[in-house]
Structure formats: C-alpha cells, structure tokens
Design an enzyme around this catalytic site. Structure first.
Site, PDB file in Angstrom:
ATOM      1  N   HIS A 137       5.593   1.776   3.566  1.00 11.03           N
ATOM      2  CA  HIS A 137       4.181   1.628   3.993  1.00 11.03           C
ATOM      3  C   HIS A 137       4.019   0.350   4.815  1.00 11.03           C
ATOM      4  CE1 HIS A 137      -0.149   1.215   4.041  1.00 11.03           C
ATOM      5  NE2 HIS A 137       0.039  -0.046   3.667  1.00 11.03           N
ATOM      6  N   HIS A 142       2.734  -0.716   9.091  1.00  8.89           N
ATOM      7  CA  HIS A 142       2.007  -1.858   9.667  1.00  8.89           C
ATOM      8  C   HIS A 142       2.738  -2.560  10.808  1.00  8.89           C
ATOM      9  CE1 HIS A 142      -1.428  -2.422   6.917  1.00  8.89           C
ATOM     10  NE2 HIS A 142      -0.636  -2.102   5.921  1.00  8.89           N
ATOM     11  N   GLU A 183      -5.856  -0.282   7.732  1.00  8.04           N
ATOM     12  CA  GLU A 183      -5.260   0.738   6.856  1.00  8.04           C
ATOM     13  C   GLU A 183      -5.618   2.164   7.298  1.00  8.04           C
ATOM     14  OE1 GLU A 183      -3.147  -1.816   4.192  1.00  8.04           O
ATOM     15  OE2 GLU A 183      -2.980   0.213   4.936  1.00  8.04           O
ATOM     16  N   SER A 202       1.692   6.055   7.317  1.00  5.64           N
ATOM     17  CA  SER A 202       2.826   6.178   6.380  1.00  5.64           C
ATOM     18  C   SER A 202       2.639   7.359   5.425  1.00  5.64           C
ATOM     19  CB  SER A 202       2.974   4.884   5.570  1.00  5.64           C
ATOM     20  OG  SER A 202       1.766   4.602   4.871  1.00  5.64           O
TER      21      SER A 202
HETATM   22  N1  HBI Z   1      -0.903  -8.326  -0.432  1.00  6.90           N
HETATM   23  N2  HBI Z   1       1.361  -7.883  -0.011  1.00  6.90           N
HETATM   24  C1  HBI Z   1       0.048  -7.651   0.253  1.00  6.90           C
HETATM   25  N3  HBI Z   1      -0.287  -6.714   1.175  1.00  6.90           N
HETATM   26  C2  HBI Z   1      -1.584  -6.438   1.455  1.00  6.90           C
HETATM   27  O1  HBI Z   1      -1.871  -5.581   2.311  1.00  6.90           O
HETATM   28  C3  HBI Z   1      -2.600  -7.131   0.769  1.00  6.90           C
HETATM   29  C4  HBI Z   1      -2.223  -8.086  -0.175  1.00  6.90           C
HETATM   30  N4  HBI Z   1      -3.181  -8.739  -0.855  1.00  6.90           N
HETATM   31  C5  HBI Z   1      -4.594  -8.517  -0.628  1.00  6.90           C
HETATM   32  C6  HBI Z   1      -4.869  -7.485   0.380  1.00  6.90           C
HETATM   33  N5  HBI Z   1      -3.913  -6.854   1.034  1.00  6.90           N
HETATM   34  C7  HBI Z   1      -6.278  -7.032   0.674  1.00  6.90           C
HETATM   35  O2  HBI Z   1      -7.143  -7.357  -0.396  1.00  6.90           O
HETATM   36  C8  HBI Z   1      -6.779  -7.700   1.948  1.00  6.90           C
HETATM   37  O3  HBI Z   1      -8.027  -7.159   2.302  1.00  6.90           O
HETATM   38  C9  HBI Z   1      -6.896  -9.148   1.731  1.00  6.90           C
HETATM   39 FE    FE Z   2      -1.217  -1.744   3.977  1.00  6.33          FE
END
Ligand code: HBI
Ligand code: FE
Length: 298
Positions: A137, A142, A183, A202
């Site tokens: 994913h 991304h 997303e 994904s």
């Molecule tokens: N941590 N590893 C990872 N990947 C993410 O996409 C991610 C995260 N922490 C918080 C988050 N996304 C979402 O809450 C964002 O909107 C900040």
């Molecule tokens: Fe994501």
C-alpha cells in the site's frame, strides 16, 4: 468448528516487528533479511494484479512514476536504491517505519520530504484486504506520485499544514483532506476520470468500484467541504472527490491562512456524513444509497 478468525495471528504489526529497534523518529533500517520467498511471491502477485486493473484507470502521472522509479514487479523494492532515483526526481526520500506512527511525527517527516513506508508485507491469506498499511500500500500506492514535482510539493505542503494544524486543534479536519485526496482521490483528465489516491491504487476491487460503480457519490473538489466531511476506514468510500489538477490541490494546501479560516468556520458545525450531498456541491455523480447507514462514519 472454529472459524479462521480464532487463529488470526496477533496484530501483524507487532508480530512482524518483533526484535526490531525503532529510532526516536520511528524509523529503522529496512530489514532486508526479513523478507521471505513468500513475501516476494505476494509482492509479485499484488503487482501483477494491480498493473492489470490499473490500465486505463490510473492517472498518467502515477504510471510515469511507477516506471521511473526502481519498483520491480517480482521483489519488494530496496528502499536505498529507490531513494537514489526518487531523490534525483523530487528530493523526496522514503524512510522505513514499523507501521502507523503518531500524527505529529508523520507530519514532521512529510514537511521534510521524507515519506514513511511500512517495511513489512501482508501475508498470502490477507492478499485481498488489510486494515493497516503495509509496504505494498505505502510503496506501490503512494510513492510513484512522489516522483511528480507538483504532487511532491503538495505532500510536503500537507506536512507543513499538519504541523500548523496541531496547534489549532484541527488535525481531525486536516486528516479528512489526506483521506479524500492522498488516499482516495480521483482526478479529471481529458481521457476521463482517473485514480490518483493510494488507497484505491493498491486495491483491486476499489480501483474498479471508485470509477465505475453507480453506488458512490462523485463530487468536485472543495477544500472547505472536505475538511467538514467524515469518512469510513473499513469499507469502500461512499463519496469520492474529483480534482481538476495537482496544481489546484497544492495551491489550496499551501494557503495556511485560508485553511485556518476554514477550520474556524466549520469547527462548531455538524460534520457532513460520508454519503451526504450538500447544496453547495458540484455533483458529478449522485450515488444510489442502497444499504447505507450513517451511523458507522468516523
Ligand atoms: N503513519 N506510517 C504512517 N502512515 C500514514 O499514512 C499515517 C501515519 N500516521 C498518521 C496518518 N497517516 C494520518 O492520521 C494522517 O492524516 C496524519
Ligand atoms: Fe496510505
């Protein structure tokens, strides 16, 4: 007869990271020695399946990024190798993380052009769906768009906006922007509507559903409206937002003053339900709402 859920392994994130040490910024060296032959087989299967379903559905910028970066069809990519090409393209680096990391740490990485990528891969019996992000994913979904200069600027601007939103108690609103663009975003192109959101990119089934099902709403991008709209984390989206360009997304996110005005304007309003349509919407497609219930929105 016990069904399989009784034997569901403990939280996969915990299991996969056993014995690994995280740095203060939640990163770790990519544990290359932990990938098994099954991992590379699962990667190959996911890659082949998505490449088939994304033909004519993914935006051109995604496909260009996917071929420009060393993202091989048959093996989990080596982050250090990928970083050479990604760094040369837009100055971004991917950093290995164990899984979801705290919001403020996540924003700090994005603001500094570091994209957190979960290092481990789902297992064969989870090939169709996994609640938390894994390397397929995060990396396949991304990273290709981070090779596109405008989108790369947008994600950094999102990180900067995130750091500012924290002190305004607006993270829950800004998280909706990430959800409905990074997303689950769609983009209008001369060839028709295309996918750019990683959560769709994904997912084999959602790649088809997001563009071709009659069920969800498709509404033109509207920053204030998105910041007020709740979302679902466990099923297909009830509403997709369609941008006209990555430039529009970047400009709307770079304007921190305007974002603060939106936060203040909507802070005390009732959030809009994930499947709702409101009078100010530019509706591209009004979904049929069979079997929907508002109660399980987040
Ligand atoms: N941590 N590893 C990872 N990947 C993410 O996409 C991610 C995260 N922490 C918080 C988050 N996304 C979402 O809450 C964002 O909107 C900040
Ligand atoms: Fe994501």
């Amino acid at each position: 007869m016990n069904d399989m859920t009784e034997f569901q392994a403990p939280d996969i994130t915990v299991r996969k990271n056993q014995g690994l040490v995280l740095a203060a910024d939640f990163t770790l060296p990519q544990p290359l020695d932990r990938y098994t032959d099954e991992d590379h087989q699962v990667w190959s299967q996911l890659y082949a399946r998505q490449m088939e379903v994304l033909q004519g559905r993914a935006c051109n910028e995604f496909m260009e990024g996917l071929t420009r970066l060393p993202i091989e069809p048959h093996r989990v990519p080596v982050f250090d190798e990928l970083n050479q090409a990604l760094g040369a393209a837009t100055g971004w680096q991917i950093v290995a993380v164990h899984g979801l990391i705290p919001d403020d740490v996540f924003f700090e990485h994005l603001a500094n052009r570091r994209f957190p990528v979960t290092w481990w891969l789902r297992e064969a019996n989870q090939i169709d769906y996994l609640q938390e992000p894994d390397v397929f994913h995060d990396l396949f979904g991304h990273v290709p768009l981070l090779a596109n200069p405008i989108f790369a600027d947008y994600i950094q601007a999102y990180g900067v906006a995130g750091l500012a939103a924290k002190s305004q108690n607006a993270l829950h609103m800004l998280a909706r922007l990430y959800w409905y663009t990074v997303e689950f975003g769609l983009i209008a192109t001369p060839d028709g509507t295309r996918i750019y959101g990683a959560g769709i990119m994904s997912s084999r089934t959602e790649s088809i559903y997001s563009l071709e099902s009659d069920s969800p709403n498709r509404i033109a991008f509207d920053m204030q409206r998105i910041l007020q709209t709740r979302y679902r984390i466990d099923t297909f989206q009830k509403t997709y937002f369609v941008i006209d360009s990555f430039e529009t997304l970047f400009a709307a996110t770079q304007d921190l003053e305007r974002l603060s005005q939106y936060y203040n304007a909507i802070r005390d309003l009732t959030p809009i339900g994930a499947g709702d349509i409101v009078s100010t919407d530019t509706v591209i497609h009004a979904g049929n709402r069979e079997g929907w219930s508002a109660s399980d929105d987040v």
